[in-house]
Design a protein around this motif. Structure first.
Motif, PDB file in Angstrom:
ATOM      1  N   ALA A  42       0.736  -1.287   0.170  1.00 22.25           N
ATOM      2  CA  ALA A  42      -0.061   0.188   0.054  1.00 22.25           C
ATOM      3  C   ALA A  42       0.748   1.144   0.025  1.00 22.25           C
ATOM      4  O   ALA A  42       0.454   2.151  -0.838  1.00 22.25           O
ATOM      5  N   SER A  43       1.993   1.378   0.736  1.00 20.06           N
ATOM      6  CA  SER A  43       2.956   2.552   0.868  1.00 20.06           C
ATOM      7  C   SER A  43       3.485   2.854  -0.649  1.00 20.06           C
ATOM      8  O   SER A  43       3.585   3.828  -0.923  1.00 20.06           O
ATOM      9  N   VAL A  44       4.110   1.797  -1.257  1.00 21.95           N
ATOM     10  CA  VAL A  44       4.533   1.763  -2.371  1.00 21.95           C
ATOM     11  C   VAL A  44       3.520   2.303  -3.373  1.00 21.95           C
ATOM     12  O   VAL A  44       3.872   3.311  -4.066  1.00 21.95           O
ATOM     13  N   LEU A  45       2.402   1.813  -3.508  1.00 23.24           N
ATOM     14  CA  LEU A  45       1.513   2.081  -4.412  1.00 23.24           C
ATOM     15  C   LEU A  45       1.147   3.616  -4.070  1.00 23.24           C
ATOM     16  O   LEU A  45       0.807   4.182  -5.390  1.00 23.24           O
ATOM     17  N   LYS A  46       0.757   4.014  -3.095  1.00 18.55           N
ATOM     18  CA  LYS A  46       0.654   5.483  -2.756  1.00 18.55           C
ATOM     19  C   LYS A  46       1.836   6.376  -3.304  1.00 18.55           C
ATOM     20  O   LYS A  46       1.470   7.368  -4.026  1.00 18.55           O
ATOM     21  N   VAL A  47       3.079   5.939  -3.193  1.00 15.96           N
ATOM     22  CA  VAL A  47       4.239   6.947  -3.769  1.00 15.96           C
ATOM     23  C   VAL A  47       4.281   6.903  -5.056  1.00 15.96           C
ATOM     24  O   VAL A  47       4.313   7.939  -5.851  1.00 15.96           O
ATOM     25  N   LYS A  48       3.987   5.663  -5.846  1.00 14.13           N
ATOM     26  CA  LYS A  48       3.945   5.470  -7.373  1.00 14.13           C
ATOM     27  C   LYS A  48       2.722   6.252  -7.897  1.00 14.13           C
ATOM     28  O   LYS A  48       2.775   7.041  -8.964  1.00 14.13           O
ATOM     29  N   LEU A  49       1.598   6.292  -7.024  1.00 16.44           N
ATOM     30  CA  LEU A  49       0.505   7.039  -7.694  1.00 16.44           C
ATOM     31  C   LEU A  49       0.425   8.555  -7.569  1.00 16.44           C
ATOM     32  O   LEU A  49       0.222   9.393  -8.313  1.00 16.44           O
ATOM     33  N   ALA A  50       1.264   9.064  -6.428  1.00 16.94           N
ATOM     34  CA  ALA A  50       1.480  10.276  -6.314  1.00 16.94           C
ATOM     35  C   ALA A  50       2.629  10.955  -7.289  1.00 16.94           C
ATOM     36  O   ALA A  50       2.288  12.153  -7.786  1.00 16.94           O
ATOM     37  N   MET A  51       3.560  10.010  -7.468  1.00 14.61           N
ATOM     38  CA  MET A  51       4.305  10.353  -8.772  1.00 14.61           C
ATOM     39  C   MET A  51       3.741  10.488 -10.082  1.00 14.61           C
ATOM     40  O   MET A  51       3.842  11.341 -10.993  1.00 14.61           O
TER      41      MET A  51
ATOM     42  N   PHE B 274       0.541  19.034  -5.263  1.00 17.05           N
ATOM     43  CA  PHE B 274       0.893  17.871  -5.584  1.00 17.05           C
ATOM     44  C   PHE B 274       2.176  17.305  -5.198  1.00 17.05           C
ATOM     45  O   PHE B 274       2.417  16.503  -4.704  1.00 17.05           O
ATOM     46  N   ILE B 275       3.204  18.229  -5.793  1.00 10.00           N
ATOM     47  CA  ILE B 275       4.543  17.945  -5.445  1.00 10.00           C
ATOM     48  C   ILE B 275       4.900  17.788  -4.085  1.00 10.00           C
ATOM     49  O   ILE B 275       5.506  16.655  -3.466  1.00 10.00           O
ATOM     50  N   LEU B 276       4.258  18.733  -3.227  1.00 11.87           N
ATOM     51  CA  LEU B 276       4.516  18.979  -1.808  1.00 11.87           C
ATOM     52  C   LEU B 276       4.077  17.573  -1.142  1.00 11.87           C
ATOM     53  O   LEU B 276       4.487  16.875  -0.149  1.00 11.87           O
ATOM     54  N   SER B 277       2.685  17.261  -1.630  1.00  9.95           N
ATOM     55  CA  SER B 277       2.033  15.903  -1.131  1.00  9.95           C
ATOM     56  C   SER B 277       2.812  14.821  -1.393  1.00  9.95           C
ATOM     57  O   SER B 277       2.958  13.760  -0.421  1.00  9.95           O
ATOM     58  N   ALA B 278       3.408  14.621  -2.443  1.00  9.40           N
ATOM     59  CA  ALA B 278       4.236  13.617  -2.807  1.00  9.40           C
ATOM     60  C   ALA B 278       5.428  13.440  -1.985  1.00  9.40           C
ATOM     61  O   ALA B 278       5.572  12.333  -1.450  1.00  9.40           O
ATOM     62  N   ILE B 279       6.026  14.561  -1.736  1.00 12.52           N
ATOM     63  CA  ILE B 279       7.199  14.624  -0.957  1.00 12.52           C
ATOM     64  C   ILE B 279       6.673  13.880   0.584  1.00 12.52           C
ATOM     65  O   ILE B 279       7.586  13.461   1.249  1.00 12.52           O
ATOM     66  N   GLY B 280       5.671  14.506   0.969  1.00 14.02           N
ATOM     67  CA  GLY B 280       5.150  14.197   2.201  1.00 14.02           C
ATOM     68  C   GLY B 280       4.766  12.761   2.148  1.00 14.02           C
ATOM     69  O   GLY B 280       5.323  12.119   3.642  1.00 14.02           O
ATOM     70  N   ILE B 281       4.191  12.331   1.419  1.00 10.46           N
ATOM     71  CA  ILE B 281       3.900  10.894   1.653  1.00 10.46           C
ATOM     72  C   ILE B 281       5.203  10.136   1.300  1.00 10.46           C
ATOM     73  O   ILE B 281       5.283   9.084   2.283  1.00 10.46           O
ATOM     74  N   ALA B 282       6.117  10.349   0.603  1.00  5.34           N
ATOM     75  CA  ALA B 282       7.435   9.574   0.453  1.00  5.34           C
ATOM     76  C   ALA B 282       8.171   9.678   1.642  1.00  5.34           C
ATOM     77  O   ALA B 282       8.588   8.660   2.195  1.00  5.34           O
ATOM     78  N   TRP B 283       8.246  10.891   2.251  1.00  4.34           N
ATOM     79  CA  TRP B 283       8.934  11.003   3.595  1.00  4.34           C
ATOM     80  C   TRP B 283       8.270  10.244   4.707  1.00  4.34           C
ATOM     81  O   TRP B 283       8.847   9.635   5.307  1.00  4.34           O
ATOM     82  N   THR B 284       6.848  10.420   4.967  1.00  2.00           N
ATOM     83  CA  THR B 284       6.124   9.550   5.637  1.00  2.00           C
ATOM     84  C   THR B 284       6.321   7.896   5.760  1.00  2.00           C
ATOM     85  O   THR B 284       6.878   7.306   6.484  1.00  2.00           O
ATOM     86  N   ASP B 285       6.458   7.686   4.290  1.00  2.00           N
ATOM     87  CA  ASP B 285       6.619   6.220   3.970  1.00  2.00           C
ATOM     88  C   ASP B 285       7.912   5.778   4.460  1.00  2.00           C
ATOM     89  O   ASP B 285       8.260   4.852   5.179  1.00  2.00           O
ATOM     90  N   LYS B 286       9.158   6.724   4.221  1.00  2.00           N
ATOM     91  CA  LYS B 286      10.346   6.431   4.587  1.00  2.00           C
ATOM     92  C   LYS B 286      10.488   6.518   6.077  1.00  2.00           C
ATOM     93  O   LYS B 286      11.321   5.469   6.682  1.00  2.00           O
TER      94      LYS B 286
END
Length: 184
Positions: free
Chosen positions: A107-116, A158-170
């Motif tokens: 689910a986390s990888v999917l969220k980051v890929k979708l955001a990108m 969108f860019i900030l959200s993707a960074i936030g999602i990726a950072w949270t996932d990390k």
């Protein structure tokens, strides 16, 4: 051999409810068919009209085709990744056409890929706007200064959200890795 624990009726029902998502994924496959039709229609229009179009209009038509492809890629990620993650395994482990990313999807990888992917789609729309912005302020223009500003702001969000999602996932993946590392 370990005996498989049988589930209670309630647990079985809850676990089986994941199959309710199947019609949703089948619907997305139909939506992808619509995008294939749209791509073919737009490509035919581009080929048929190429001699009458300016370079700018050809570029905009090609960007429209790229946009359709990126949305279709997004649909594939949601359909394949979502089904694999939330419904059932596809059993593609040794299949030569298995997407590389599917082997480690969750689910986390999917969220980051979708955001990108959403950022990519938004970038195409913003690029189309910047190409057509020469008409800004003229009569019949599709764009206003406020509209271009909002489109740019939304893209940045969108860019900030993707960074936030990726950072949270990390952070979450590092949090899970630390206890395992300390256990050794």
């Amino acid at each position: 051999m370990s005996a498989q624990k049988s589930l209670s009726p309630l647990s079985s029902l809850i676990f089986a409810s994941r199959w309710l998502q199947l019609p949703l994924y089948l619907g997305l496959i139909l939506a992808q068919c619509v995008y294939v039709f749209l791509f073919g229609k737009e490509l035919w229009h581009l080929i048929h009209s190429a001699t009458q179009l300016t370079e700018q209009l050809i570029m905009l038509a090609v960007l429209g085709l790229i946009d359709v492809v990126m949305i279709s890629n997004l649909l594939v990620m949601v359909i394949v990744g979502g089904y694999e993650t939330f419904v059932s395994r596809l059993g593609l482990h040794n299949h030569p056409d298995q997407p590389e990313w599917l082997s480690h999807v969750n689910a986390s990888v999917l969220k980051v890929k979708l955001a990108m992917a959403i950022i990519g789609i938004s970038s195409i729309h913003l690029l189309k706007t910047f190409i057509e912005i020469g008409t800004l302020g003229t009569e019949g223009s599709k764009y206003t200064e406020a509209g271009v500003l909002w489109q740019t702001i939304i893209h940045c969000v969108f860019i900030l959200s993707a960074i936030g999602i990726a950072w949270t996932d990390k952070l979450m993946s590092n949090g899970h890795a630390k206890p395992a590392a300390n256990a050794h």
